[in-house]
Design a protein around this motif. Structure first.
Motif, PDB file in Angstrom:
ATOM      1  N   UNK A   1      11.679  62.834  41.319  1.00 10.58           N
ATOM      2  CA  UNK A   1      11.073  63.718  42.313  1.00 10.58           C
ATOM      3  C   UNK A   1      11.302  63.279  43.757  1.00 10.58           C
ATOM      4  N   UNK A   2      11.866  62.118  43.960  1.00  6.60           N
ATOM      5  CA  UNK A   2      12.151  61.657  45.313  1.00  6.60           C
ATOM      6  C   UNK A   2      10.944  61.039  45.989  1.00  6.60           C
ATOM      7  N   UNK A   3      11.221  60.329  47.055  1.00  6.53           N
ATOM      8  CA  UNK A   3      10.178  59.587  47.757  1.00  6.53           C
ATOM      9  C   UNK A   3       9.132  60.481  48.402  1.00  6.53           C
ATOM     10  N   UNK A   4       9.546  61.633  48.943  1.00  7.54           N
ATOM     11  CA  UNK A   4       8.607  62.506  49.656  1.00  7.54           C
ATOM     12  C   UNK A   4       7.538  63.049  48.706  1.00  7.54           C
ATOM     13  N   UNK A   5       7.954  63.628  47.583  1.00 11.60           N
ATOM     14  CA  UNK A   5       7.002  64.172  46.611  1.00 11.60           C
ATOM     15  C   UNK A   5       6.181  63.051  46.002  1.00 11.60           C
ATOM     16  N   UNK A   6       6.841  61.969  45.609  1.00 11.61           N
ATOM     17  CA  UNK A   6       6.151  60.847  44.984  1.00 11.61           C
ATOM     18  C   UNK A   6       5.112  60.256  45.920  1.00 11.61           C
ATOM     19  N   UNK A   7       5.494  60.047  47.173  1.00 12.54           N
ATOM     20  CA  UNK A   7       4.575  59.488  48.156  1.00 12.54           C
ATOM     21  C   UNK A   7       3.374  60.376  48.384  1.00 12.54           C
ATOM     22  N   UNK A   8       3.591  61.680  48.434  1.00 16.71           N
ATOM     23  CA  UNK A   8       2.510  62.638  48.645  1.00 16.71           C
ATOM     24  C   UNK A   8       1.510  62.592  47.491  1.00 16.71           C
ATOM     25  N   UNK A   9       2.000  62.588  46.278  1.00 17.03           N
ATOM     26  CA  UNK A   9       1.123  62.573  45.106  1.00 17.03           C
ATOM     27  C   UNK A   9       0.399  61.239  44.993  1.00 17.03           C
ATOM     28  N   UNK A  10       1.114  60.149  45.197  1.00 17.41           N
ATOM     29  CA  UNK A  10       0.520  58.829  45.024  1.00 17.41           C
ATOM     30  C   UNK A  10      -0.430  58.449  46.152  1.00 17.41           C
ATOM     31  N   UNK A  11      -0.296  59.078  47.309  1.00 15.58           N
ATOM     32  CA  UNK A  11      -1.177  58.739  48.426  1.00 15.58           C
ATOM     33  C   UNK A  11      -2.472  59.539  48.414  1.00 15.58           C
ATOM     34  N   UNK A  12      -2.611  60.475  47.488  1.00 16.88           N
ATOM     35  CA  UNK A  12      -3.855  61.239  47.403  1.00 16.88           C
ATOM     36  C   UNK A  12      -4.989  60.304  46.973  1.00 16.88           C
ATOM     37  N   UNK A  13      -6.199  60.782  47.061  1.00 14.99           N
ATOM     38  CA  UNK A  13      -7.387  59.976  46.786  1.00 14.99           C
ATOM     39  C   UNK A  13      -7.298  59.263  45.446  1.00 14.99           C
ATOM     40  N   UNK A  14      -7.749  58.007  45.417  1.00 11.50           N
ATOM     41  CA  UNK A  14      -7.771  57.224  44.167  1.00 11.50           C
ATOM     42  C   UNK A  14      -8.722  57.843  43.147  1.00 11.50           C
TER      43      UNK A  14
ATOM     44  N   UNK B   1      -1.350  69.118  40.319  1.00 12.05           N
ATOM     45  CA  UNK B   1       0.072  68.884  40.073  1.00 12.05           C
ATOM     46  C   UNK B   1       0.317  67.913  38.923  1.00 12.05           C
ATOM     47  N   UNK B   2      -0.637  67.062  38.655  1.00  9.30           N
ATOM     48  CA  UNK B   2      -0.430  66.027  37.652  1.00  9.30           C
ATOM     49  C   UNK B   2      -1.766  65.655  37.016  1.00  9.30           C
ATOM     50  N   UNK B   3      -1.762  65.447  35.715  1.00 10.16           N
ATOM     51  CA  UNK B   3      -3.026  65.160  35.050  1.00 10.16           C
ATOM     52  C   UNK B   3      -3.522  63.755  35.420  1.00 10.16           C
ATOM     53  N   UNK B   4      -4.824  63.531  35.349  1.00 13.39           N
ATOM     54  CA  UNK B   4      -5.406  62.261  35.785  1.00 13.39           C
ATOM     55  C   UNK B   4      -4.816  61.032  35.094  1.00 13.39           C
ATOM     56  N   UNK B   5      -4.512  61.142  33.818  1.00 15.25           N
ATOM     57  CA  UNK B   5      -3.968  59.995  33.097  1.00 15.25           C
ATOM     58  C   UNK B   5      -2.590  59.599  33.625  1.00 15.25           C
ATOM     59  N   UNK B   6      -1.772  60.584  33.945  1.00 15.07           N
ATOM     60  CA  UNK B   6      -0.444  60.294  34.487  1.00 15.07           C
ATOM     61  C   UNK B   6      -0.554  59.713  35.892  1.00 15.07           C
ATOM     62  N   UNK B   7      -1.467  60.232  36.677  1.00 16.69           N
ATOM     63  CA  UNK B   7      -1.681  59.704  38.021  1.00 16.69           C
ATOM     64  C   UNK B   7      -2.160  58.254  37.956  1.00 16.69           C
ATOM     65  N   UNK B   8      -3.061  57.974  37.018  1.00 17.31           N
ATOM     66  CA  UNK B   8      -3.536  56.597  36.806  1.00 17.31           C
ATOM     67  C   UNK B   8      -2.355  55.681  36.478  1.00 17.31           C
ATOM     68  N   UNK B   9      -1.478  56.138  35.594  1.00 19.96           N
ATOM     69  CA  UNK B   9      -0.314  55.346  35.179  1.00 19.96           C
ATOM     70  C   UNK B   9       0.620  55.094  36.364  1.00 19.96           C
ATOM     71  N   UNK B  10       0.873  56.133  37.141  1.00 20.03           N
ATOM     72  CA  UNK B  10       1.747  55.994  38.309  1.00 20.03           C
ATOM     73  C   UNK B  10       1.158  55.025  39.332  1.00 20.03           C
ATOM     74  N   UNK B  11      -0.118  55.166  39.609  1.00 24.89           N
ATOM     75  CA  UNK B  11      -0.752  54.266  40.580  1.00 24.89           C
ATOM     76  C   UNK B  11      -0.762  52.832  40.076  1.00 24.89           C
ATOM     77  N   UNK B  12      -0.959  52.660  38.794  1.00 26.77           N
ATOM     78  CA  UNK B  12      -0.900  51.310  38.217  1.00 26.77           C
ATOM     79  C   UNK B  12       0.493  50.731  38.428  1.00 26.77           C
ATOM     80  N   UNK B  13       1.506  51.555  38.249  1.00 29.58           N
ATOM     81  CA  UNK B  13       2.881  51.112  38.438  1.00 29.58           C
ATOM     82  C   UNK B  13       3.163  50.628  39.847  1.00 29.58           C
TER      83      UNK B  13
END
Length: 184
Positions: free
Chosen positions: A18-31, A39-51
């Motif tokens: 998805x590239x840095x722009x989309x990834x950064x936008x999604x990952x910078x949203x509230x913890x 855009x993404x289910x909570x479990x996937x967001x948790x996994x991405x943030x853990x990464x």
């Protein structure tokens, strides 16, 4: 080491796709998952943030542990056995409305993927594996699987065993006729 490798690989693949722009936008949203991120289910967001919190050094250590496990499985386990078997899950198929089992046999599942940890040893070792039907639950008639796995290079042997089992068991014609809908 599995969760470290998994989280970091999911993050790396997500960012590459998805590239840095989309990834950064999604990952910078509230913890905190306030339910507004559609855009993404909570479990996937948790996994991405853990990464994002896994360092290169931690990843290398996890990969080293996985390699040692893989070598040990090939050298010790398969010096004694031709193939091995494990269930495909710790639980029968659960209701589609349930995101994931929170408790199994009175044990709290701390993460969304803990309910399927039985597949980790085979996956972590990078061993060939095939899944075959093992039976149906009595309440809903849903199938449980059995994973057959072997040493590196035994792919063809495992597929032959699975095909022979399929011919004998004939699961496709033995499916319970009174299966309740998946969403029930």
């Amino acid at each position: 080491s599995w969760t470290t490798i998994r989280s970091r690989c999911i993050l790396d693949n997500f960012c590459q796709t998805f590239g840095d722009k989309v990834s950064g936008s999604i990952l910078s949203s509230s913890e905190e998952d306030d339910g507004t991120n559609t855009l993404i289910k909570p479990e996937a967001l948790w996994e991405l943030r853990r990464g994002t919190r896994i360092t290169d050094n931690e990843l290398q250590n996890a990969l080293h542990i996985a390699q040692n496990w893989s070598n040990s499985a090939n050298e010790k386990l398969f010096s004694k056995y031709d193939i091995c078997a494990l269930p495909t899950s710790q639980v029968w198929p659960f209701n589609i409305q349930e995101r994931w089992p929170k408790v199994i046999n009175k044990c709290q599942m701390e993460t969304y993927h803990q309910w399927m940890e039985v597949v980790v040893p085979v996956t972590l070792a990078g061993l060939p594996c095939v899944t075959i039907p093992a039976g149906f639950d009595k309440e809903r008639g849903l199938c449980m699987g059995l994973q057959l796995f072997g040493p590196r290079g035994s792919d063809s042997k495992l597929l032959s065993i699975a095909q022979a089992y399929h011919r004998v068991a004939n699961w496709s014609s033995n499916t319970p006729t009174d299966i309740i809908s998946i969403g029930a």
